[in-house]
Design an enzyme around this catalytic site. Structure first.
Site, PDB file in Angstrom:
ATOM      1  N   ILE A 186       0.835  -1.201   0.000  1.00 17.49           N
ATOM      2  CA  ILE A 186       0.000   0.000   0.000  1.00 17.49           C
ATOM      3  C   ILE A 186       0.870   1.252   0.000  1.00 17.49           C
ATOM      4  O   ILE A 186       0.391   2.356   0.209  1.00 17.49           O
ATOM      5  CB  ILE A 186      -0.905  -0.013   1.260  1.00 17.49           C
ATOM      6  CG1 ILE A 186      -0.055  -0.117   2.541  1.00 17.49           C
ATOM      7  CG2 ILE A 186      -1.907  -1.171   1.187  1.00 17.49           C
ATOM      8  CD1 ILE A 186      -0.876  -0.058   3.833  1.00 17.49           C
ATOM      9  N   ASP A 187       2.191   1.059  -0.235  1.00 16.95           N
ATOM     10  CA  ASP A 187       3.156   2.141   0.006  1.00 16.95           C
ATOM     11  C   ASP A 187       3.486   2.987  -1.220  1.00 16.95           C
ATOM     12  O   ASP A 187       4.272   3.933  -1.123  1.00 16.95           O
ATOM     13  CB  ASP A 187       4.449   1.576   0.613  1.00 16.95           C
ATOM     14  CG  ASP A 187       5.076   0.462  -0.233  1.00 16.95           C
ATOM     15  OD1 ASP A 187       4.874   0.445  -1.476  1.00 16.95           O
ATOM     16  OD2 ASP A 187       5.764  -0.391   0.355  1.00 16.95           O
ATOM     17  N   HIS A 209      -4.588  -4.517  -2.171  1.00 15.59           N
ATOM     18  CA  HIS A 209      -4.979  -4.024  -0.842  1.00 15.59           C
ATOM     19  C   HIS A 209      -5.012  -2.502  -0.762  1.00 15.59           C
ATOM     20  O   HIS A 209      -4.953  -1.930   0.323  1.00 15.59           O
ATOM     21  CB  HIS A 209      -4.055  -4.617   0.230  1.00 15.59           C
ATOM     22  CG  HIS A 209      -4.207  -6.100   0.381  1.00 15.59           C
ATOM     23  ND1 HIS A 209      -3.259  -6.899   0.982  1.00 15.59           N
ATOM     24  CD2 HIS A 209      -5.209  -6.931   0.000  1.00 15.59           C
ATOM     25  CE1 HIS A 209      -3.682  -8.168   0.964  1.00 15.59           C
ATOM     26  NE2 HIS A 209      -4.853  -8.208   0.367  1.00 15.59           N
TER      27      HIS A 209
HETATM   28  P1  OAD Z   1       4.124 -10.355   5.853  1.00 21.45           P
HETATM   29  O1  OAD Z   1       4.671  -9.485   6.942  1.00 21.45           O
HETATM   30  O2  OAD Z   1       3.100 -11.359   6.223  1.00 21.45           O
HETATM   31  O3  OAD Z   1       5.300 -11.126   5.138  1.00 21.45           O
HETATM   32  C1  OAD Z   1       6.471 -10.463   4.710  1.00 21.45           C
HETATM   33  C2  OAD Z   1       7.521 -11.515   4.456  1.00 21.45           C
HETATM   34  O4  OAD Z   1       8.671 -10.874   3.929  1.00 21.45           O
HETATM   35  C3  OAD Z   1       7.947 -12.245   5.719  1.00 21.45           C
HETATM   36  O5  OAD Z   1       7.890 -13.646   5.493  1.00 21.45           O
HETATM   37  C4  OAD Z   1       9.384 -11.773   5.953  1.00 21.45           C
HETATM   38  O6  OAD Z   1      10.205 -12.791   6.511  1.00 21.45           O
HETATM   39  C5  OAD Z   1       9.816 -11.422   4.542  1.00 21.45           C
HETATM   40  N1  OAD Z   1      10.862 -10.372   4.456  1.00 21.45           N
HETATM   41  C6  OAD Z   1      10.914  -9.193   5.120  1.00 21.45           C
HETATM   42  N2  OAD Z   1      11.988  -8.467   4.741  1.00 21.45           N
HETATM   43  C7  OAD Z   1      12.659  -9.219   3.819  1.00 21.45           C
HETATM   44  C8  OAD Z   1      13.849  -9.032   3.057  1.00 21.45           C
HETATM   45  N3  OAD Z   1      14.580  -7.912   3.145  1.00 21.45           N
HETATM   46  N4  OAD Z   1      14.234 -10.024   2.224  1.00 21.45           N
HETATM   47  C9  OAD Z   1      13.494 -11.160   2.113  1.00 21.45           C
HETATM   48  N5  OAD Z   1      12.349 -11.386   2.786  1.00 21.45           N
HETATM   49  C10 OAD Z   1      11.924 -10.429   3.633  1.00 21.45           C
HETATM   50  O7  OAD Z   1       3.612  -9.362   4.697  1.00 21.45           O
HETATM   51  P2  OAD Z   1       2.621  -9.682   3.463  1.00 21.45           P
HETATM   52  O8  OAD Z   1       2.742 -11.081   3.035  1.00 21.45           O
HETATM   53  O9  OAD Z   1       2.812  -8.603   2.488  1.00 21.45           O
HETATM   54  O10 OAD Z   1      -2.993  -6.825   4.303  1.00 21.45           O
HETATM   55  O11 OAD Z   1       1.237  -9.483   4.195  1.00 21.45           O
HETATM   56  C11 OAD Z   1       0.051  -9.714   3.474  1.00 21.45           C
HETATM   57  C12 OAD Z   1      -1.038  -8.807   3.956  1.00 21.45           C
HETATM   58  O12 OAD Z   1      -1.192  -8.950   5.389  1.00 21.45           O
HETATM   59  C13 OAD Z   1      -0.742  -7.332   3.799  1.00 21.45           C
HETATM   60  O13 OAD Z   1      -1.011  -6.868   2.495  1.00 21.45           O
HETATM   61  C14 OAD Z   1      -1.645  -6.705   4.802  1.00 21.45           C
HETATM   62  C15 OAD Z   1      -1.411  -7.640   5.963  1.00 21.45           C
HETATM   63  O14 OAD Z   1      -2.436  -7.776   6.879  1.00 21.45           O
HETATM   64  C16 OAD Z   1      -3.934  -5.976   4.699  1.00 21.45           C
HETATM   65  O15 OAD Z   1      -3.701  -5.066   5.463  1.00 21.45           O
HETATM   66  C17 OAD Z   1      -5.285  -6.260   4.115  1.00 21.45           C
END
Ligand code: OAD
Ligand code: ZN
Length: 246
Positions: free
Chosen positions: A101-102, A119
């Site tokens: 959303i950024d 989202h």
């Molecule tokens: P998550 O926080 O669930 O997952 C992010 C993933 O990225 C995690 O598994 C981290 O380990 C990984 N990660 C973070 N930094 C990293 C890096 N530098 N290199 C490699 N991996 C990295 O986020 P999303 O899957 O985007 O929805 O979350 C899905 C949805 O949940 C979001 O869109 C939001 C949230 O609730 C809503 O708000 C509707």
């Protein structure tokens, strides 16, 4: 560690669809949701029903948004965003599907129309009644003057960031386009998502079932590693940076 194989898959593919989550933006200073220290470890999400029903919830939701505003404003595209933008300019990526959303894919050079936001977007606000959009500055000024989240100037319904909350309907046009892109691509790359939130998490599976190769880049295991053709369990910037020379 799979990077060489990824390079070959990218070179061979003609239609690549990236699918991004919060992990691609952590190197830009924006916290993800489910890592230790992630947003959901600090705050319980406010579901859509609650936002509608309670002024307290709306006030709390906007207070959180203003508290993180400087972080969003300071964030610039990272190595992952820049690498994808380079493949987009090279004509390999018709559009990107994101849960983020950024606004950083747009900031990295993707045309607005080529970013499919599942989202929504937190860089502006929208009335949940009539759909009128508002600048965050408009909301903030009124919040600060009255101590409360403002309602729409036209229809008096609540104004919310233009994001999708839990319990809120998914945007139909974005879902339609993401479905089409998943079906058309020959390489689908899921980047920085835990793949636990549905229906968004259905797209990697959908692409795989439609015959695309599936690559997952994430530093932690995800829900769909077992169906991927290649899993790169490594930092996103380090993995994709070399594709743009950093
Ligand atoms: P998550 O926080 O669930 O997952 C992010 C993933 O990225 C995690 O598994 C981290 O380990 C990984 N990660 C973070 N930094 C990293 C890096 N530098 N290199 C490699 N991996 C990295 O986020 P999303 O899957 O985007 O929805 O979350 C899905 C949805 O949940 C979001 O869109 C939001 C949230 O609730 C809503 O708000 C509707
Ligand atoms: Zn309105």
């Amino acid at each position: 560690n799979g990077v060489e194989q990824l390079g070959e898959m990218i070179a061979r593919a003609s239609v690549i669809v990236p699918f991004t989550g919060a992990g691609i933006s952590t190197e830009c200073g924006i916290p993800d949701f489910r890592s230790p220290g992630g947003l959901w470890s600090r705050n319980r999400p406010i579901p859509f029903d609650e936002f509608i029903a309670s002024r307290e919830a709306r006030d709390e939701s906007w207070r959180r948004r203003f508290a993180i505003d400087a972080t969003f404003k300071a964030a610039a595209p990272g190595r992952g965003h820049r690498a994808l933008a380079a493949l987009y300019r090279a004509g390999k990526i018709p559009a990107i599907v994101t849960q983020n959303i950024d606004n950083l894919h747009q900031a990295s050079g993707f045309a607005d129309d080529h970013v499919v936001e599942l989202h929504g977007n937190t860089t502006y606000a929208r009335c949940i009644g009539c759909g009128l959009t508002y600048d965050l500055g408009w909301v903030r000024q009124r919040f600060e003057a009255s101590g409360h989240a403002p309602d729409c100037a036209t229809c008096h319904e609540p104004v919310k960031t233009a994001t999708i909350s839990f319990g809120q309907a998914m945007p139909e046009e974005a879902m339609r386009r993401a479905t089409e892109l998943a079906a058309q691509c020959d390489l689908f790359i899921a980047i920085g998502s835990s793949l636990v939130v549905w229906p968004a998490a259905g797209f990697p599976l959908m692409a795989k079932r439609s015959g695309a190769q599936l690559v997952i880049i994430n530093n932690e295991p995800t829900e769909q590693d077992d169906i991927a053709d290649l899993v790169i369990r490594h930092d996103i910037g380090d993995t994709l940076g070399p594709f743009v020379g950093n």
